[in-house]
Motif scaffolding. Structure first.
Motif, short mmCIF file in Angstrom:
data_model
loop_
_atom_site.label_atom_id
_atom_site.label_comp_id
_atom_site.label_asym_id
_atom_site.label_seq_id
_atom_site.Cartn_x
_atom_site.Cartn_y
_atom_site.Cartn_z
N UNK A 324 29.32 51.13 32.44
CA UNK A 324 29.57 50.01 31.58
C UNK A 324 31.09 49.68 31.95
N UNK A 325 31.88 50.79 32.07
CA UNK A 325 33.32 50.77 32.41
C UNK A 325 33.41 50.11 33.73
N UNK A 326 32.49 50.57 34.78
CA UNK A 326 32.59 50.13 36.17
C UNK A 326 32.49 48.52 36.21
N UNK A 327 31.33 48.21 35.50
CA UNK A 327 31.00 46.81 35.63
C UNK A 327 31.97 45.98 34.76
N UNK A 328 32.58 46.66 33.76
CA UNK A 328 33.79 45.58 33.30
C UNK A 328 34.61 45.57 34.00
N UNK A 329 35.16 46.46 34.63
CA UNK A 329 36.37 46.23 35.66
C UNK A 329 35.95 45.42 36.87
N UNK A 330 34.97 45.75 37.39
CA UNK A 330 34.49 44.99 38.57
C UNK A 330 34.41 43.43 38.10
N UNK A 331 33.82 43.21 36.92
CA UNK A 331 33.88 41.89 36.48
C UNK A 331 35.29 41.01 36.28
N UNK A 332 36.23 41.94 35.82
CA UNK A 332 37.59 41.35 35.61
C UNK A 332 38.15 41.08 37.05
N UNK A 333 37.88 41.94 38.13
CA UNK A 333 38.52 41.77 39.22
C UNK A 333 37.95 40.46 40.03
N UNK A 334 36.64 40.18 39.58
CA UNK A 334 36.14 38.86 40.46
C UNK A 334 36.68 38.09 39.62
N UNK A 335 36.89 37.85 38.34
CA UNK A 335 37.41 36.78 37.56
C UNK A 335 38.73 36.57 37.87
N UNK A 336 39.48 37.60 38.33
CA UNK A 336 40.94 37.45 38.60
C UNK A 336 40.88 36.66 40.33
N UNK A 337 40.14 37.20 40.95
CA UNK A 337 40.05 36.59 42.27
C UNK A 337 39.53 35.02 42.09
N UNK A 338 38.95 34.71 41.29
CA UNK A 338 38.40 33.56 40.96
C UNK A 338 39.52 32.46 40.60
N UNK A 339 40.16 33.21 39.70
CA UNK A 339 41.32 32.45 39.21
C UNK A 339 42.26 32.13 40.35
N UNK A 340 42.78 33.25 41.28
CA UNK A 340 43.62 32.93 42.39
C UNK A 340 43.05 32.02 43.56
N UNK A 341 41.76 32.00 43.71
CA UNK A 341 41.31 31.18 44.61
C UNK A 341 41.11 29.77 44.04
N UNK A 342 41.12 29.43 42.78
CA UNK A 342 41.30 28.15 42.20
C UNK A 342 42.72 27.57 42.36
N UNK A 343 43.54 28.40 42.05
CA UNK A 343 45.04 28.07 42.08
C UNK A 343 45.36 27.64 43.79
N UNK A 344 44.91 28.54 44.56
CA UNK A 344 45.13 28.11 45.88
C UNK A 344 44.68 26.75 46.31
#
Ligand SMILES: [Fe+2]
Length: 346
Positions: A324-344
């Protein structure tokens, strides 16, 4: 949703030849082949004209010719010839993907090219060490989301039920787990003291009698696992154990590549610290491991169906903490990537 700024395994190096072929990585169709210099090339598998996969075309020297109207692309994906079009349209190109060969595997980067650095591919210090033997097998196709296999590889307990003829002993049922979050993943581990070695390991350890055993299950983002097994004569193991000259160590490397949301290509090999040149031992270990991984596949394929069609909620247990910890952190990383992509893009 997948993490894109990461190296995934695209194929075993031996699977990629001078013929065009289509592979799927993170749901994207990619045309792969070796060019005249033997380098692996990976291009978006769709001609920009009518989207026929380039993999349905032909290799011409160091270029790929579309099988529909002959548009021809170089290894960087740029159209270099467009028969009948007059001049080459400026947007006649396909997306190239960075690739890098290491450990006999072809690694591919699906995200922002500017930050694709082969130095970031997982470090395996004992890979070419002549004191370590290796066994491996063909890639396996799993009919499940890659995270189910990540869960499995953060779950030392499942061996008690799934791998009864190979990795299981009574100690694997309920010896408590320890969970540790690291910078690049999660480790779930435990020492099991003074018990008979499990059947698979009994054949390979070089001491008699009971053992102390470490199960070290580690998955790094997004989906690369190191499963380290340590067996040492009873009384010499444990977190602070002196370890013994006859300690057996097996590092199992497992790389999961999502091909779609519901399918995964699974690459694996093991490194062992005994009898490095013993081909019969390597063969036996590959066959046994393959057999065990087939047991995982059967369970995980059914778990995917079960979770997709559930009519009542599923529950979590204490033993799921690492997953569950692994999934939570990976989800946060994916979301962060998505936000950066959108900004770019914006
Ligand atoms: Fe397993």
């Amino acid at each position: 949703m997948f993490l894109k700024n990461a190296w995934y395994v695209a194929a075993w190096g031996s699977e990629i030849t001078n013929d065009l072929q289509q592979i799927l990585v993170l749901g994207e169709k990619i045309c792969v082949f070796r060019n005249e210099d033997g380098e692996v090339i990976a291009l978006e598998d769709a001609c920009p004209h009518r989207k026929l996969p380039l993999s349905k075309g032909r290799i011409k020297g160091n270029t790929v010719e579309c099988g529909y109207h002959g548009l021809t692309f170089d290894c960087a994906g740029q159209c270099v010839w467009a028969p009948g079009a007059g001049r080459i349209p400026s947007d006649a190109r396909v997306r190239p993907f960075p690739v890098h060969e290491k450990y006999g595997l072809v690694w591919i980067w699906m995200g922002n090219h500017a930050i694709a650095d082969p130095e970031d591919i997982i470090d395996i210090p004992n890979f070419d060490d002549p004191l370590w033997g290796m066994n491996r097998g063909a890639a396996m196709e799993l009919q499940c989301n890659y995270l189910l296999m990540c869960d499995n590889l953060l779950d030392p307990t499942h061996v008690a039920w799934v791998h009864q003829s190979s990795f299981a002993t009574d100690a694997t049922k309920d010896t408590p787990l320890r969970v540790k979050k690291t910078e690049d993943g999660v480790i779930v581990h435990r020492w099991m003291m003074d018990h008979e070695p499990a059947p698979f390991y009994k054949k390979v350890v070089e001491f008699e009698g009971n053992c102390d055993r470490l199960q070290h299950y580690e998955v790094r983002y997004p989906s690369h696992a190191l499963i380290r097994a340590v067996f040492t004569p009873a009384g010499t193991g444990g977190p602070d154990g002196p370890l013994h000259d006859n300690t057996f160590v097996m590092d199992s490397y497992n790389f999961m590549t999502p091909t779609t949301e519901r399918e995964t290509r699974y690459y694996w090999f093991q490194l062992r610290n005994i009898r490095p040149d013993d081909a019969a031992l390597s063969k036996m270990m590959s066959e046994d491991v393959q057999h065990a991984f087939e047991e995982d596949r059967a369970v995980l394929n059914e778990v995917q169906i079960g979770m997709d069609t559930k009519v009542s909620p599923n529950i979590d247990l204490n033993i799921d903490g690492g997953q569950l910890r692994f999934r939570r952190q990976l989800e946060a990383m994916i979301e962060e990537e998505r936000v950066v992509d959108k900004r770019m893009q914006g």
